[in-house]
Design a protein around this motif. Structure first.
Motif, short mmCIF file in Angstrom:
data_model
loop_
_atom_site.label_atom_id
_atom_site.label_comp_id
_atom_site.label_asym_id
_atom_site.label_seq_id
_atom_site.Cartn_x
_atom_site.Cartn_y
_atom_site.Cartn_z
N UNK A 83 40.26 47.77 -41.53
CA UNK A 83 40.54 46.90 -42.88
C UNK A 83 41.46 45.99 -42.83
N UNK A 84 40.83 44.84 -43.35
CA UNK A 84 41.59 43.54 -43.62
C UNK A 84 41.38 43.07 -44.78
N UNK A 85 42.78 42.98 -45.34
CA UNK A 85 42.92 42.53 -46.83
C UNK A 85 43.90 41.26 -46.55
N UNK A 86 43.32 39.95 -46.92
CA UNK A 86 44.21 38.84 -46.63
C UNK A 86 43.51 37.55 -47.13
N UNK A 87 43.99 36.43 -46.33
CA UNK A 87 43.66 35.20 -47.10
C UNK A 87 42.85 34.14 -45.78
N UNK A 88 42.81 34.67 -44.82
CA UNK A 88 42.51 34.13 -43.51
C UNK A 88 41.36 34.40 -43.33
N UNK A 96 47.37 51.39 -36.31
CA UNK A 96 48.43 50.33 -36.22
C UNK A 96 48.23 49.31 -37.59
N UNK A 97 49.31 49.17 -38.35
CA UNK A 97 49.37 48.51 -39.57
C UNK A 97 50.01 47.30 -39.35
N UNK A 98 49.54 46.18 -39.66
CA UNK A 98 50.17 44.75 -39.75
C UNK A 98 50.07 44.21 -41.11
N UNK A 99 51.42 43.52 -41.23
CA UNK A 99 51.63 42.90 -42.69
C UNK A 99 52.16 41.39 -42.03
N UNK A 142 44.72 48.52 -39.88
CA UNK A 142 45.01 48.18 -41.29
C UNK A 142 45.82 46.83 -41.32
N UNK A 143 45.17 45.67 -41.46
CA UNK A 143 46.06 44.50 -41.67
C UNK A 143 45.63 43.96 -43.02
N UNK A 182 54.22 59.10 -32.64
CA UNK A 182 53.48 57.84 -32.24
C UNK A 182 51.92 58.06 -32.95
N UNK A 183 52.07 58.17 -34.29
CA UNK A 183 50.62 58.20 -34.90
C UNK A 183 50.63 57.00 -35.68
N UNK A 184 51.74 56.33 -35.91
CA UNK A 184 51.67 55.20 -36.70
C UNK A 184 52.55 54.16 -36.41
N UNK A 185 52.24 52.75 -36.23
CA UNK A 185 52.91 51.84 -35.80
C UNK A 185 52.86 50.61 -36.78
N UNK A 186 54.01 50.14 -37.29
CA UNK A 186 53.82 48.94 -38.52
C UNK A 186 54.58 47.71 -37.73
N UNK A 187 53.68 46.71 -37.64
CA UNK A 187 54.30 45.54 -37.25
C UNK A 187 54.27 44.51 -38.50
#
Length: 371
Positions: free
Chosen positions: A180-185, A77-80, A162-163, A137-142
């Motif tokens: 994995x989280x790379x962000x500002x929160x 699960x990828x989250x942007x 992966x967010x 169904x191996x990768x979902x991007x939100x």
């Protein structure tokens, strides 16, 4: 009209795409893939409102839309993100979200709730949430954009997550994958057992019980942990932000801060701690310890019979360690003025005070309950 969109790729995602943002592809397939019941949305909103002098006061967030999507238990699960908050937790056979269909498969599917945090605030538009599904169904991007959006996601327990982006992020009850989280929160992690946890953020990093290799790096916040169990743990803060860990069980640990205090209640394994101007306090341990304060900080530690002290170094010349066994060998290297106290009548008293102080200052986990 549906508030959310789904796009499918009719071929497998290339291997390299797993580590980056999937490219745009395909066309809009349907506007009927999201379960959005206008009547139910209105009823949820009305449930949390009161009439006061003909003025409607909204007291709770509103469940705005839901989405069911295919996702393998070994998928990603990828989250942007550019939103208020995201909560990711595992599906389990004994519990499904109240808004989810009864036949939701906890091994092959995921489920989203999109929640409007302030019903009177910024509206959610069609382009605010886009879901891309790779087949098979191996990768979902939100992709989520909207400061008034809370996203709650339930996925198979062993998926990778992966967010990236701006959002308060909470991960709960995952097992077997990686995070994995790379962000500002701010980032909160609870009760998860993964291959690895990698967090690089501008905010605080707070975890309760985590098992797996850990790399935490907070640029403008602190690191606050209950229990970390890993083969390797790397914890890093910048500025005057602290590192506070109740229990650190790791084969190899490196804790580093520019000017922040570093506090560990109990450790197991090899631990190395360094700070420029902060204080170092280690409650007790089973393994080897090296602690260096290069500036104005002091070092305080309790040395048990199972602790090997390799280095204690303080330019401020303030080093204090307590012992509870008369036959403990002297530290290999001690630089600075040492205050040695023995016998130490209560071996756990120092540890207890450290742990209590950590708990008193650790940020509380967010509580998010939406009908």
């Amino acid at each position: 009209m549906s508030l959310l969109f789904v796009r499918n790729a009719f071929r497998r995602a290339p291997a390299a795409a797993c580590c980056c943002v999937p490219r745009r592809f395909g066309s809009l397939l349907s506007t009927e893939l999201f379960d959005v019941d206008e009547r139910s949305a209105v009823s949820v909103k009305t449930k949390h409102c009161e009439e006061v002098d003909n003025v409607e006061l909204v007291s709770s967030p509103v469940l705005f839309a839901t989405k069911r999507f295919p996702l393998s238990q070994f998928g990603t699960l990828q989250l942007h993100l550019d939103c208020a908050s995201v909560v990711v937790t595992s599906l389990n056979p004994g519990y499904h979200p109240a808004s989810a269909p009864e036949d939701l498969d906890d091994r092959t599917e995921g489920f989203l709730e999109i929640i409007q945090v302030d019903p009177e605030g910024e509206a959610i538009e069609e382009e605010n949430v886009i879901v891309n599904v790779w087949e098979p169904e191996e990768q979902v991007e939100v992709n989520i954009k909207g400061k008034n959006i809370l996203c709650k996601a339930w996925i198979p327990f062993s998926c990778d997550v992966d967010a990236r982006g701006v959002a308060q992020f909470t991960l709960k009850s995952m097992e077997g994958g990686s995070f994995q989280y790379c962000g500002q929160g701010d980032c909160f992690i609870s009760n998860s057992k993964l291959r690895s946890f990698t967090v690089m953020t501008e905010g605080n990093i707070t975890c309760d019980k985590v098992q797996g290799n850990v790399t935490f790096d907070s640029m403008n916040g602190g690191i606050f942990a209950g229990k970390i169990q890993s083969e390797e743990a790397i914890l890093r803060t910048h500025g005057s932000n602290p590192i506070e860990v109740e229990t650190l069980l790791s084969g190899s640990s490196l804790l580093s801060s520019d000017d922040g205090n570093v506090t560990v209640g109990h450790f197991h394994g090899d631990i190395s701690v360094d700070t420029e101007n902060g204080n170092i306090e280690i409650g007790s341990g089973d393994g080897s310890l090296s602690a260096v304060s290069d500036g104005n900080g002091h070092i305080r530690t309790h040395v048990a019979a199972t602790t090997t002290v390799n280095t204690l170094q303080s330019k401020r010349d303030e080093i204090e360690f307590t012992v509870d066994e008369s036959d403990i060998p002297a530290p290999t290297t001690v630089e600075g003025q040492v205050a040695l106290k023995k016998p130490f009548t209560d071996a756990w008293a120092f540890k207890g005070s450290v742990v209590k102080r950590i708990r008193d200052h650790r940020p509380s986990f967010p509580t998010i309950d939406v009908c």
